[in-house]
Design a protein around this motif. Structure first.
Motif, PDB file in Angstrom:
ATOM      1  N   GLN A   1      43.783  45.679  30.137  1.00 18.66           N
ATOM      2  CA  GLN A   1      44.287  45.723  31.516  1.00 18.66           C
ATOM      3  C   GLN A   1      45.804  45.580  31.538  1.00 18.66           C
ATOM      4  O   GLN A   1      46.500  46.287  32.274  1.00 18.66           O
TER       5      GLN A   1
ATOM      6  N   LEU B   1      41.195  41.910  38.249  1.00 18.36           N
ATOM      7  CA  LEU B   1      40.694  40.898  37.315  1.00 18.36           C
ATOM      8  C   LEU B   1      41.326  39.538  37.608  1.00 18.36           C
ATOM      9  O   LEU B   1      40.642  38.506  37.614  1.00 18.36           O
ATOM     10  N   GLN B   2      42.637  39.512  37.874  1.00 15.61           N
ATOM     11  CA  GLN B   2      43.317  38.256  38.182  1.00 15.61           C
ATOM     12  C   GLN B   2      42.986  37.759  39.584  1.00 15.61           C
ATOM     13  O   GLN B   2      42.901  36.543  39.819  1.00 15.61           O
TER      14      GLN B   2
ATOM     15  N   LEU C   1      34.724  47.164  29.476  1.00 17.81           N
ATOM     16  CA  LEU C   1      34.091  46.352  30.508  1.00 17.81           C
ATOM     17  C   LEU C   1      33.165  45.334  29.847  1.00 17.81           C
ATOM     18  O   LEU C   1      32.258  45.707  29.098  1.00 17.81           O
TER      19      LEU C   1
ATOM     20  N   GLU D   1      31.322  36.152  35.467  1.00 20.01           N
ATOM     21  CA  GLU D   1      31.653  34.751  35.730  1.00 20.01           C
ATOM     22  C   GLU D   1      30.396  33.954  36.111  1.00 20.01           C
ATOM     23  O   GLU D   1      30.267  32.784  35.755  1.00 20.01           O
TER      24      GLU D   1
ATOM     25  N   ARG E   1      35.834  39.713  27.046  1.00 22.50           N
ATOM     26  CA  ARG E   1      36.738  39.453  28.158  1.00 22.50           C
ATOM     27  C   ARG E   1      38.198  39.394  27.709  1.00 22.50           C
ATOM     28  O   ARG E   1      39.100  39.786  28.460  1.00 22.50           O
TER      29      ARG E   1
ATOM     30  N   GLN F   1      39.244  42.919  27.233  1.00 23.74           N
ATOM     31  CA  GLN F   1      39.355  43.511  28.567  1.00 23.74           C
ATOM     32  C   GLN F   1      40.673  43.133  29.224  1.00 23.74           C
ATOM     33  O   GLN F   1      41.333  43.975  29.854  1.00 23.74           O
TER      34      GLN F   1
ATOM     35  N   VAL G   1      40.184  38.012  41.133  1.00 22.96           N
ATOM     36  CA  VAL G   1      38.882  37.339  41.077  1.00 22.96           C
ATOM     37  C   VAL G   1      39.057  35.919  40.531  1.00 22.96           C
ATOM     38  O   VAL G   1      38.461  34.964  41.037  1.00 22.96           O
ATOM     39  N   GLN G   2      39.898  35.757  39.526  1.00 20.85           N
ATOM     40  CA  GLN G   2      40.151  34.420  38.991  1.00 20.85           C
ATOM     41  C   GLN G   2      40.894  33.549  39.993  1.00 20.85           C
ATOM     42  O   GLN G   2      40.736  32.328  40.018  1.00 20.85           O
TER      43      GLN G   2
ATOM     44  N   TRP H   1      31.033  43.607  38.761  1.00 20.76           N
ATOM     45  CA  TRP H   1      30.824  43.235  37.365  1.00 20.76           C
ATOM     46  C   TRP H   1      31.706  42.061  36.968  1.00 20.76           C
ATOM     47  O   TRP H   1      31.293  41.220  36.150  1.00 20.76           O
ATOM     48  N   TYR H   2      32.923  41.971  37.508  1.00 21.35           N
ATOM     49  CA  TYR H   2      33.748  40.796  37.226  1.00 21.35           C
ATOM     50  C   TYR H   2      33.072  39.521  37.721  1.00 21.35           C
ATOM     51  O   TYR H   2      33.101  38.480  37.051  1.00 21.35           O
TER      52      TYR H   2
ATOM     53  N   PHE I   1      33.877  47.428  39.907  1.00 17.97           N
ATOM     54  CA  PHE I   1      34.508  46.445  39.021  1.00 17.97           C
ATOM     55  C   PHE I   1      34.452  45.040  39.616  1.00 17.97           C
ATOM     56  O   PHE I   1      34.293  44.061  38.886  1.00 17.97           O
TER      57      PHE I   1
END
Length: 886
Positions: free
Chosen positions: A648, A458-459, A672, A502, A641, A644, A461-462, A497-498, A494
């Motif tokens: 996490q 998740l991080q 999710l 966005e 989010r 989520q 992707v950011q 979907w992440y 995942f």
């Protein structure tokens, strides 16, 4: 003094300025023929043709003699007997942005077939008026206002306006004193009635429809008579040589009313930065002759006792402290360019220098290094090669814009001791944009297995937002994530979907270039899948998942917006799920997006439900390939989010605790977000603490005893269930404290029959809480009594688990802080509302204290929270509010 309730103007940041244009009143005088002969165009002007011609009004905000907004105008309207607009105008500025000198300039425009010489338009000013929006006591004007109109003038809006809304009465003439007294009495009576009308509109005077109509009719007659008398008085003054106008017109407007007075409040800007440049000592100053300074009047250069006032002049420079000193930067570059690797390789610090270096290495990931600290790390870079803690500090000490320093620093990265995963994540943050640094961090991430990588996905992707621009599509992080996502379906699921969430974020807080970035990465991911053996099948699976989520989202909206009661919504849900067009009852095995390890084959409509909530989430039971049911909750209208992210972090903390052989029986359920307004999460069969206490007469111990009876145990509860309850309570108390989770009432705390205690609904985190004075740690009296009471062995063990978990998670503070740092620009609820998410976590972990001091402070907060009466009041108020909603 009496209590005075008010609101500040800065609080109205979402409310634009409004004004209602009501009516125009006045008596227009017939134009003499002598004037018409000189100006024949006047006979064709609309207001001269008819006393009820179609005029329009423009409104504009001015401040400090300058226009603050563009003008807005009333729509076209025809008048029959009176000029009444009754139109609200919205001006493009909020009350929070208004200065104290703001004025509302209102101009009534007339129409003429001849063009105006100044504007070249067919609109000429009928009259204008300017009214300040704030009183002299800085309170906002509100309610009805009667503004004097200045004929043939457009409202200027200047600080000393020539079109003021109120004109002071002219000086009296002795010969007409009696007549003017009569006029003053009529005007005073009109003003008195208008004040009473304002009070009635504010609710201070009761209404009576029959009598009010009669009074209003009489009031309009008094207003008309007073206006005629005032016009006649003004004409007399003009005859006597006064400058008063012959025609009097008033424009009635209405400003919005608020429950409390609105007081102007200016914006408080942060203080200027303080320079880090050290002032030279006295001995250094005496080496140079003091500068010649000419002091101003009334300044005594020798008034200071220490004599420094005569020689040292401090002048504030706004650029000081905002960046590196150019002279120091030049000196650093020259110094480092002259240093040879041969000399630095053998350089070793002395005892004092080693202590300074060790102190620098203890700094957290959010700590910035000073110029002296950067120079010290650079000087002993070869000595620090074997210390993996020093790598991030070394990277911070390098000037990555200097080619010479980059050439010296880049080879050392490969020779450095291998860093931990948390340091690699730090190197992917906003502060590190050089491709060499980020490429090194990616190489370290390649050694992590899929399970560990999923914890940080998740991080990561950011972190794509922080990739340096100007490098084209050459992003080492994007290439790495795509390559790993194509080889692991779980990661690819995942990752897909992440990215899709966005991409679907079209809010103003999501930059368009970031949406384009994520769309490009998703496109590259799909292209890369096509090149693998099972890639086409994976793409088809992801497409089927998207279709399933789209259908569920549509059904959820239909059910949510159905006007029927909950039983009718449930019936509608079952009908839609069983509709053959939706193809939901039976389909080919499909990995569940929420948990790809679960393969679903259909939905059982008869086992589905609509939960009691404002958004009416759906409880859906999926049939799996193992002939079991997998229940999930799907909801629309809410951004999941933030939940989520919290789940996490809880999952990560659970893994960290398990590595230390501390299993606290946590329940990090799967969740999710499928878009910015929809998502799903795993349903855990459980009951809220509020419901359990209501059913078992306020005793949580009775609930545990009912589901896990054991006559041999002193408390009557099976030992394994009690152990699970105590451990899970301890774990969630520590984790929710570190994350600053708020709104912790008994309906957000759940318990399973097996004793697993867990939290849900993370709408408030990082110290935000809708309840005032809420305790930092949620450990209520009911929870402690479920362990046997405050003096029981169970509560003592719970506190031991809490202290152990707290000290264990403090050891991994850098990893947790780096994860929050990577989410700095994520468009997630509370992350946008707090200045720095990591600062609160850092403070609650007590990183600036010793372990003993941090544990002592945590223990004090624990005892304070347990004994807090506020928590009891909050729970009782919440229960009462829930009772009122039923």
């Amino acid at each position: 003094m009496e209590a005075f309730s008010f609101a500040t103007s800065t609080a109205l940041s979402q409310t634009s300025v409004h004004v209602r244009i009501d009516r125009l009143e006045g008596n227009q005088k017939t134009i003499p023929y002598s004037i018409l002969l000189k100006c024949p165009d006047l006979r064709h002007r609309a207001s001269n043709i008819s006393n009820h011609s179609e005029l329009y009004v423009t409104a504009q905000i001015w401040a400090d003699s300058k226009p603050l907004t563009l003008p807005v105008q009333t729509p076209y309207k025809t008048f029959k007997s009176t000029r009444v607009w009754n139109e609200w105008l919205s001006l493009p500025v909020t009350y929070a942005d208004l200065p104290a000198s703001a004025q509302l300039a209102l101009t009534v425009w007339d129409l003429s077939p001849a063009e105006d010489r100044d504007s070249n338009l067919h609109a000429v000013p009928f009259g204008g008026t300017t009214i300040p929006l704030f009183h002299k006591d800085n309170t906002l004007q509100k309610g009805r206002q009667r503004c004097r109109l200045h004929r043939f003038k457009a409202a200027d809006g200047l600080s000393s306006s020539s079109t003021p809304w109120v004109i002071p009465p002219p000086r009296r003439n002795k010969n007409s004193a009696a007549k003017e007294d009569v006029v003053d009495e009529q005007i005073a009576e009109m003003q008195r009635l208008e004040a009473l009308l304002k009070k009635q509109e504010m609710g201070e005077i009761p209404t009576n429809s029959t009598l009010d109509a009669l009074v209003f009719k009489k009031m309009m007659k008094i207003r008309s008579d007073a206006l005629k008398a005032e016009t006649a008085a003004a004409s007399r003054h003009q005859t006597n040589g006064d400058d008063a106008e012959e025609e009097l017109f008033y424009l009635d407007i209405e400003l919005p009313r608020f429950d409390h007075a609105v007081v102007f409040t200016d914006i408080e800007y942060p203080p200027p930065p303080i320079s880090s440049i050290k002032i030279a000592s006295d001995s250094e100053i005496r080496l140079r002759p003091p500068p010649e300074v000419s002091f101003g009047p009334e300044i005594d250069p020798h008034g200071d006792e220490d004599g420094e006032a005569g020689r040292l002049i401090r002048i504030y420079d706004p650029e000081t402290g905002r960046g590196d000193n150019p002279a120091e930067s030049k000196h650093r570059r020259l110094m480092r360019s002259q240093q040879t690797d041969a000399l630095d390789r053998d350089r070793k610090p002395d005892v004092d220098t080693r202590d300074k270096i060790n102190k620098i290495l203890t700094y957290g990931p959010m700590h910035s290094l000073t110029a002296d600290e950067r120079d010290l790390i650079w000087k002993f870079r070869y000595y620090l090669l074997r210390d993996k803690r020093a790598l991030t500090k070394f990277v911070k000490s390098v000037g990555w814009n200097d080619i010479v320093e980059v050439r010296q620093a880049a080879p050392l990265l490969d020779r450095w001791a291998e860093v931990e995963i948390d340091d690699a994540l730090e190197l992917l943050g906003r502060e590190f944009s050089h491709h060499i640094v980020r490429g090194y961090a990616v190489e370290r991430l390649k050694k992590a297995d899929d399970e560990e990588l999923q914890l940080y996905l998740l991080q990561l992707v950011q972190a794509l937002k922080y990739e340096a621009t100007g490098e084209g599509d050459d992003s080492s992080l994007a290439r790495f994530l795509i390559s790993r996502a194509t080889t692991s379906f779980t990661l690819g699921n995942f990752f897909h979907w992440y990215l899709m969430v966005e991409i679907s974020d079209t809010s103003e807080d999501q930059a368009p270039e970031h949406r384009d970035l994520f769309a490009k990465v998703e496109y590259d991911f799909m292209i890369e899948l096509e090149r693998t053996a099972a890639g086409r099948e994976t793409r088809q699976t992801l497409k089927r998942q998207g279709e399933l989520i789209t259908i569920l989202a549509k059904i959820s909206k239909d059910v949510r917006f159905d006007r029927g009661a909950r039983p009718q919504k449930i019936a509608r849900l079952k009908k839609l799920l069983s509709d053959p067009k939706n193809e939901l009852t039976n389909f080919d095995p499909l990995p569940l997006p929420l948990d790809p390890s679960i393969k679903i084959t259909g939905i059982n409509p008869n086992d589905c439900n609509v939960l009691k909530s404002s958004l009416f989430p759906m409880l859906i039971n999926f049939q799996t390939t193992s002939n079991t049911l997998y229940p999930i909750i799907f909801k629309t209208g809410d951004d999941l989010r933030q939940d989520q992210l919290v789940i996490q972090i809880i999952t990560l903390m659970d893994r960290l605790l398990r590595k230390e052989n501390l299993d606290l029986k946590l329940t990090p359920y799967s969740i999710l977000a499928t878009s910015t307004s929809a998502g799903a999460f795993e349903f855990i069969p459980s009951t809220s603490l509020a419901a359990a206490l209501a059913k078992h007469k306020g005793s949580l111990l009775s609930y545990l005893r009912t589901h896990n009876p054991d006559d041999s145990d002193p408390l009557g509860v099976r030992k394994s269930a009690m152990d699970t309850y105590i451990k899970s309570c301890a774990g969630y108390c520590v984790i929710t404290y570190l994350l600053g989770v708020g709104d912790r009432h008994l309906d957000n705390l759940l318990i399973t029959p097996s004793g697993h205690f867990f939290h849900v609904d993370f709408g408030y985190i990082l110290g935000r809480d809708p309840k005032p004075f809420a305790p930092p740690i949620k450990l209520s009296r009911e929870m402690i009594e479920g362990m046997g009471g405050p003096q029981s062995e169970g509560y003592a063990r719970c506190k031991e688990y809490m202290f152990t978990a707290y000290t264990t998670l403090r050891k991994h503070a850098s990893l947790i802080l780096n994860l929050f740092a990577l989410m700095g620009e994520a468009n997630v609820g509370d992350l946008k509302l707090v200045e720095s998410a990591g600062e609160l976590v850092k403070e609650r972990m007590g990183l600036g204290k010793s372990e003993e001091g941090a544990v002592r402070e945590f223990g004090g907060l624990l005892e304070e929270s347990v004994q807090s009466y506020t928590a009891v009041v909050i729970d009782r108020v919440h229960d009462f509010m829930q009772f009122l909603k039923k």
